[in-house]
Design a protein around this motif. Structure first.
Motif, PDB file in Angstrom:
ATOM      1  N   PRO A 172       0.823  -1.217   0.000  1.00 51.31           N
ATOM      2  CA  PRO A 172       0.000   0.000   0.000  1.00 51.31           C
ATOM      3  C   PRO A 172       0.852   1.260   0.000  1.00 51.31           C
ATOM      4  O   PRO A 172       1.894   1.310   0.646  1.00 51.31           O
ATOM      5  CB  PRO A 172      -0.805  -0.108   1.298  1.00 51.31           C
ATOM      6  N   ARG A 173       0.398   2.257  -0.729  1.00 50.25           N
ATOM      7  CA  ARG A 173       1.052   3.571  -0.691  1.00 50.25           C
ATOM      8  C   ARG A 173       0.327   4.530   0.250  1.00 50.25           C
ATOM      9  O   ARG A 173       0.885   5.538   0.666  1.00 50.25           O
ATOM     10  CB  ARG A 173       1.126   4.163  -2.102  1.00 50.25           C
ATOM     11  N   SER A 174      -0.910   4.230   0.555  1.00 48.98           N
ATOM     12  CA  SER A 174      -1.663   5.026   1.526  1.00 48.98           C
ATOM     13  C   SER A 174      -2.790   4.155   2.050  1.00 48.98           C
ATOM     14  O   SER A 174      -2.996   3.041   1.568  1.00 48.98           O
ATOM     15  CB  SER A 174      -2.220   6.308   0.885  1.00 48.98           C
ATOM     16  N   LEU A 175      -3.524   4.645   3.033  1.00 49.53           N
ATOM     17  CA  LEU A 175      -4.623   3.888   3.623  1.00 49.53           C
ATOM     18  C   LEU A 175      -5.934   4.640   3.413  1.00 49.53           C
ATOM     19  O   LEU A 175      -5.958   5.869   3.261  1.00 49.53           O
ATOM     20  CB  LEU A 175      -4.377   3.668   5.112  1.00 49.53           C
ATOM     21  N   PHE A 176      -7.031   3.908   3.388  1.00 49.37           N
ATOM     22  CA  PHE A 176      -8.337   4.552   3.277  1.00 49.37           C
ATOM     23  C   PHE A 176      -8.637   5.373   4.525  1.00 49.37           C
ATOM     24  O   PHE A 176      -8.197   5.034   5.632  1.00 49.37           O
ATOM     25  CB  PHE A 176      -9.434   3.499   3.112  1.00 49.37           C
ATOM     26  N   TYR A 177      -9.366   6.466   4.339  1.00 43.13           N
ATOM     27  CA  TYR A 177      -9.853   7.203   5.498  1.00 43.13           C
ATOM     28  C   TYR A 177     -10.858   6.325   6.243  1.00 43.13           C
ATOM     29  O   TYR A 177     -11.691   5.658   5.617  1.00 43.13           O
ATOM     30  CB  TYR A 177     -10.536   8.510   5.063  1.00 43.13           C
ATOM     31  N   PRO A 178     -10.829   6.297   7.571  1.00 40.12           N
ATOM     32  CA  PRO A 178     -11.761   5.445   8.318  1.00 40.12           C
ATOM     33  C   PRO A 178     -13.205   5.924   8.182  1.00 40.12           C
ATOM     34  O   PRO A 178     -13.462   7.109   7.912  1.00 40.12           O
ATOM     35  CB  PRO A 178     -11.266   5.549   9.763  1.00 40.12           C
ATOM     36  N   PHE A 179     -14.137   5.019   8.379  1.00 44.68           N
ATOM     37  CA  PHE A 179     -15.562   5.311   8.187  1.00 44.68           C
ATOM     38  C   PHE A 179     -16.022   6.491   9.032  1.00 44.68           C
ATOM     39  O   PHE A 179     -16.785   7.339   8.562  1.00 44.68           O
ATOM     40  CB  PHE A 179     -16.397   4.068   8.526  1.00 44.68           C
ATOM     41  N   SER A 227      -8.166   3.745  -4.241  1.00 41.54           N
ATOM     42  CA  SER A 227      -7.388   2.531  -3.994  1.00 41.54           C
ATOM     43  C   SER A 227      -6.263   2.839  -3.029  1.00 41.54           C
ATOM     44  O   SER A 227      -5.948   4.019  -2.757  1.00 41.54           O
ATOM     45  CB  SER A 227      -6.801   1.968  -5.293  1.00 41.54           C
ATOM     46  N   LEU A 228      -5.633   1.762  -2.536  1.00 44.06           N
ATOM     47  CA  LEU A 228      -4.507   1.909  -1.619  1.00 44.06           C
ATOM     48  C   LEU A 228      -3.219   2.276  -2.355  1.00 44.06           C
ATOM     49  O   LEU A 228      -2.174   2.424  -1.739  1.00 44.06           O
ATOM     50  CB  LEU A 228      -4.279   0.617  -0.828  1.00 44.06           C
ATOM     51  N   GLN A 229      -3.295   2.422  -3.684  1.00 40.40           N
ATOM     52  CA  GLN A 229      -2.130   2.827  -4.473  1.00 40.40           C
ATOM     53  C   GLN A 229      -2.055   4.335  -4.691  1.00 40.40           C
ATOM     54  O   GLN A 229      -1.113   4.828  -5.310  1.00 40.40           O
ATOM     55  CB  GLN A 229      -2.122   2.091  -5.818  1.00 40.40           C
ATOM     56  N   GLU A 230      -3.036   5.079  -4.196  1.00 41.61           N
ATOM     57  CA  GLU A 230      -2.954   6.534  -4.314  1.00 41.61           C
ATOM     58  C   GLU A 230      -1.796   7.053  -3.474  1.00 41.61           C
ATOM     59  O   GLU A 230      -1.599   6.648  -2.338  1.00 41.61           O
ATOM     60  CB  GLU A 230      -4.260   7.185  -3.852  1.00 41.61           C
ATOM     61  N   ARG A 231      -1.046   7.959  -4.056  1.00 45.95           N
ATOM     62  CA  ARG A 231       0.134   8.474  -3.383  1.00 45.95           C
ATOM     63  C   ARG A 231      -0.184   9.612  -2.416  1.00 45.95           C
ATOM     64  O   ARG A 231      -1.083  10.421  -2.671  1.00 45.95           O
ATOM     65  CB  ARG A 231       1.152   8.996  -4.406  1.00 45.95           C
TER      66      ARG A 231
END
Length: 210
Positions: free
Chosen positions: A183-190, A204-208
């Motif tokens: 992963p390059r980043s994580l999703f913002y939590p709900f 996606s988790l590939q967003e920089r």
């Protein structure tokens, strides 16, 4: 990590890892991607775990691996946060890429020396301390050495990889991992997304981030 250090016969290995076979000067890495996982690999050692106890001969298997509980550790290794070696690698990158003051190779060498000192081993700067090649190749040298020096420092190596792409990492695929890439980043939590209407969730988790 073991393979990267093997390439340069890195003198920090006796501090970082238990030799395999035991009482040799060889080191073997291990990954969940190994076709036949086994106990035949180098384990973490005193750099992260502290003072080791003695290993009796009867606890060493014929293949050179150690029996479970063959050695214990004192837990007296420090928790490393921001190291002088890391400071120098940061300055080396800044001098290389941003034209910051100072000489990139000088900072690079100082970072290696500091890391070797932490591990209590002789430095190999004379043989491996020269930055060579294109800017991208020199950056890879800096980040790879920073990766080794930051062994046990949480998060920093991941952050360096996501912005610089080094070291060269083979992602663990699904179903062994929950995601096929690093992963390059994580999703913002709900709870953040539901509370803040201005947030746009990542695709996606590939967003920089960088």
């Amino acid at each position: 990590m073991v393979n990267l250090m093997n390439e340069k016969e890195d003198t920090r290995q006796p501090s970082y890892f238990v030799a395999f076979p035991y009482n040799s000067d060889s080191y073997k890495g291990s990954t969940v991607l190994d076709f036949e996982p086994s106990a035949q690999y180098s384990r973490l050692h005193s750099y992260l775990k502290g003072t080791p106890s003695a290993v009796s001969q009867e606890m060493i298997n014929e293949d050179g691996s150690l029996e479970g509980g063959a050695t214990t550790y004192g837990g007296d290794a420090p928790s490393r946060l921001l190291l002088y070696s890391e400071y120098n690698f940061i300055r080396a990158e800044a001098a290389l890429r941003l034209g910051a003051s100072g000489n990139a190779e000088t900072f690079f060498q100082e970072g290696i020396k500091a890391s070797m000192a932490y591990a209590g081993v002789p430095a190999y700067v004379a043989e491996f301390g020269s930055l060579v090649g294109t800017e991208e190749e020199m950056l890879e040298q800096i980040i790879n050495q920073k990766y080794i020096a930051n062994f046990g420092v949480l998060m920093e190596n991941w952050t360096d990889w996501r912005r610089a792409g080094f070291p060269d990492i083979t992602p663990i695929p699904t179903p062994i991992a929950v995601y096929n890439e690093v992963p390059r980043s994580l999703f913002y939590p709900f709870n953040e997304v539901s509370s803040n209407p201005n947030i746009e969730q990542k695709e996606s988790l590939q967003e920089r981030v960088f």
